[in-house]
Structures are given as C-alpha cells and as structure tokens.
Write a protein that holds these residues in place. Structure first.
Motif, PDB file in Angstrom:
ATOM      1  N   ASP A   1       0.874  -1.162   0.000  1.00 34.24           N
ATOM      2  CA  ASP A   1       0.000   0.000   0.000  1.00 34.24           C
ATOM      3  C   ASP A   1       0.916   1.218   0.000  1.00 34.24           C
ATOM      4  O   ASP A   1       1.708   1.391   0.942  1.00 34.24           O
ATOM      5  N   PRO A   2       0.856   2.067  -1.015  1.00 30.21           N
ATOM      6  CA  PRO A   2       1.774   3.205  -1.094  1.00 30.21           C
ATOM      7  C   PRO A   2       1.754   4.110   0.131  1.00 30.21           C
ATOM      8  O   PRO A   2       2.811   4.567   0.590  1.00 30.21           O
ATOM      9  N   SER A   3       0.596   4.360   0.679  1.00 28.62           N
ATOM     10  CA  SER A   3       0.486   5.237   1.844  1.00 28.62           C
ATOM     11  C   SER A   3       1.198   4.638   3.057  1.00 28.62           C
ATOM     12  O   SER A   3       1.922   5.337   3.776  1.00 28.62           O
ATOM     13  N   ILE A   4       1.003   3.368   3.274  1.00 31.89           N
ATOM     14  CA  ILE A   4       1.661   2.699   4.396  1.00 31.89           C
ATOM     15  C   ILE A   4       3.167   2.653   4.160  1.00 31.89           C
ATOM     16  O   ILE A   4       3.957   2.878   5.074  1.00 31.89           O
ATOM     17  N   GLY A   5       3.570   2.394   2.921  1.00 29.90           N
ATOM     18  CA  GLY A   5       4.993   2.398   2.591  1.00 29.90           C
ATOM     19  C   GLY A   5       5.632   3.742   2.901  1.00 29.90           C
ATOM     20  O   GLY A   5       6.738   3.810   3.443  1.00 29.90           O
ATOM     21  N   GLU A   6       4.942   4.824   2.580  1.00 31.98           N
ATOM     22  CA  GLU A   6       5.462   6.166   2.878  1.00 31.98           C
ATOM     23  C   GLU A   6       5.575   6.397   4.383  1.00 31.98           C
ATOM     24  O   GLU A   6       6.566   6.951   4.862  1.00 31.98           O
ATOM     25  N   GLN A   7       4.559   5.963   5.128  1.00 27.45           N
ATOM     26  CA  GLN A   7       4.589   6.144   6.583  1.00 27.45           C
ATOM     27  C   GLN A   7       5.778   5.424   7.207  1.00 27.45           C
ATOM     28  O   GLN A   7       6.481   5.987   8.056  1.00 27.45           O
ATOM     29  N   ILE A   8       6.005   4.185   6.787  1.00 25.63           N
ATOM     30  CA  ILE A   8       7.099   3.400   7.356  1.00 25.63           C
ATOM     31  C   ILE A   8       8.448   3.976   6.934  1.00 25.63           C
ATOM     32  O   ILE A   8       9.363   4.104   7.758  1.00 25.63           O
ATOM     33  N   ALA A   9       8.592   4.342   5.668  1.00 25.59           N
ATOM     34  CA  ALA A   9       9.855   4.918   5.191  1.00 25.59           C
ATOM     35  C   ALA A   9      10.143   6.238   5.916  1.00 25.59           C
ATOM     36  O   ALA A   9      11.286   6.515   6.283  1.00 25.59           O
ATOM     37  N   HIS A  10       9.110   7.045   6.134  1.00 27.79           N
ATOM     38  CA  HIS A  10       9.273   8.309   6.864  1.00 27.79           C
ATOM     39  C   HIS A  10       9.730   8.041   8.288  1.00 27.79           C
ATOM     40  O   HIS A  10      10.662   8.690   8.786  1.00 27.79           O
ATOM     41  N   ARG A  11       9.080   7.111   8.954  1.00 26.20           N
ATOM     42  CA  ARG A  11       9.450   6.773  10.334  1.00 26.20           C
ATOM     43  C   ARG A  11      10.915   6.320  10.396  1.00 26.20           C
ATOM     44  O   ARG A  11      11.671   6.724  11.273  1.00 26.20           O
ATOM     45  N   ASN A  12      11.318   5.482   9.436  1.00 26.84           N
ATOM     46  CA  ASN A  12      12.699   4.993   9.423  1.00 26.84           C
ATOM     47  C   ASN A  12      13.703   6.118   9.168  1.00 26.84           C
ATOM     48  O   ASN A  12      14.778   6.143   9.778  1.00 26.84           O
ATOM     49  N   ALA A  13      13.358   7.052   8.293  1.00 29.10           N
ATOM     50  CA  ALA A  13      14.246   8.196   8.044  1.00 29.10           C
ATOM     51  C   ALA A  13      14.325   9.077   9.290  1.00 29.10           C
ATOM     52  O   ALA A  13      15.411   9.526   9.678  1.00 29.10           O
ATOM     53  N   ARG A  14      13.202   9.320   9.916  1.00 26.63           N
ATOM     54  CA  ARG A  14      13.159  10.162  11.117  1.00 26.63           C
ATOM     55  C   ARG A  14      13.992   9.563  12.236  1.00 26.63           C
ATOM     56  O   ARG A  14      14.643  10.274  12.999  1.00 26.63           O
ATOM     57  N   GLU A  15      14.002   8.249  12.363  1.00 26.60           N
ATOM     58  CA  GLU A  15      14.806   7.579  13.382  1.00 26.60           C
ATOM     59  C   GLU A  15      16.290   7.893  13.211  1.00 26.60           C
ATOM     60  O   GLU A  15      17.021   8.009  14.190  1.00 26.60           O
ATOM     61  N   ARG A  16      16.739   8.049  11.987  1.00 19.91           N
ATOM     62  CA  ARG A  16      18.141   8.368  11.735  1.00 19.91           C
ATOM     63  C   ARG A  16      18.498   9.765  12.239  1.00 19.91           C
ATOM     64  O   ARG A  16      19.634  10.013  12.628  1.00 19.91           O
ATOM     65  N   ILE A  17      17.518  10.663  12.245  1.00 18.07           N
ATOM     66  CA  ILE A  17      17.768  12.024  12.729  1.00 18.07           C
ATOM     67  C   ILE A  17      18.123  12.001  14.211  1.00 18.07           C
ATOM     68  O   ILE A  17      18.981  12.762  14.656  1.00 18.07           O
ATOM     69  N   TRP A  18      17.487  11.131  14.984  1.00 23.47           N
ATOM     70  CA  TRP A  18      17.786  11.030  16.408  1.00 23.47           C
ATOM     71  C   TRP A  18      19.279  10.772  16.619  1.00 23.47           C
ATOM     72  O   TRP A  18      19.912  11.382  17.480  1.00 23.47           O
ATOM     73  N   GLU A  19      19.824   9.844  15.850  1.00 24.72           N
ATOM     74  CA  GLU A  19      21.241   9.508  16.000  1.00 24.72           C
ATOM     75  C   GLU A  19      22.131  10.698  15.643  1.00 24.72           C
ATOM     76  O   GLU A  19      23.075  11.024  16.370  1.00 24.72           O
ATOM     77  N   LEU A  20      21.824  11.345  14.539  1.00 25.21           N
ATOM     78  CA  LEU A  20      22.627  12.493  14.118  1.00 25.21           C
ATOM     79  C   LEU A  20      22.546  13.639  15.115  1.00 25.21           C
ATOM     80  O   LEU A  20      23.562  14.243  15.480  1.00 25.21           O
TER      81      LEU A  20
END
Length: 101
Positions: free
Chosen positions: A70-89
């Motif tokens: 589902d494209p919408s769900i894919g975007e939500q998960i990809a966004h969450r994963n990208a945002r998690e990387r910001i915490w580390e940086l």
C-alpha cells in the motif's frame, strides 16, 4: 510524534529529567520537507527528509508480499525509518556540544 514518544516524554517530564537532551519536537523541527519515491515494479519506497541545514536523511520500506503493498503505508514506514536516523545524528551533535562546554 508517535504515541510511544508522547508517553516517554511525559514520563521523562514527570521524573524531572530535564538535563540537555533531544525531544520529539526538536527532531520534528529539523525537518523542512519530505519526498517519496516508489521504484517501478517494486514495493520499495524511499523517503528523503530534507533537514534545515540542507542535509538529506533517507529511510526505506518494502512489502515482502506485493499483494500487501500500500503506497500510503509504505510512505509512513519509510518516513518513520528516516526520522529515526535524525535522532542519531542530533544525538551526536548534542554530545559534541556538551563535551565542548
């Protein structure tokens, strides 16, 4: 901010843990835009988050079964994963600032 982040933030505040630290609001404030791409013929979704300083952080998601994609769900998960990387940086940056003080 997810409900898990809200609960954790509430707990930290209740315990008076207010030394310099990152917050979900701080992480969100770093993001200025989001762009998404689904590679044709796949379930691979990439999210590119542009941060205030121009740096781009990426996250991905992919459905194991194409029937579940589902494209919408894919975007939500990809966004969450990208945002998690910001915490580390941002955590690294905060630690550098604290060490220099």
């Amino acid at each position: 901010m997810s409900s898990d982040e809200t609960k954790l933030e509430d707990e930290l505040q209740a315990k008076g843990l207010n030394a310099p630290r990152l917050t979900p609001d701080h992480i969100d404030s770093r993001i200025v835009s989001a762009a998404y791409h689904v590679f044709p013929g796949t379930t691979l979704t990439v999210c590119a988050l542009t941060l205030r300083n121009g740096f781009i952080v990426t996250g991905t998601s992919a459905a194991a079964s194409p029937e579940n994609f589902d494209p919408s769900i894919g975007e939500q998960i990809a966004h969450r994963n990208a945002r998690e990387r910001i915490w580390e940086l941002e955590g690294y940056l905060l630690r550098e600032r604290l060490a220099a003080a």
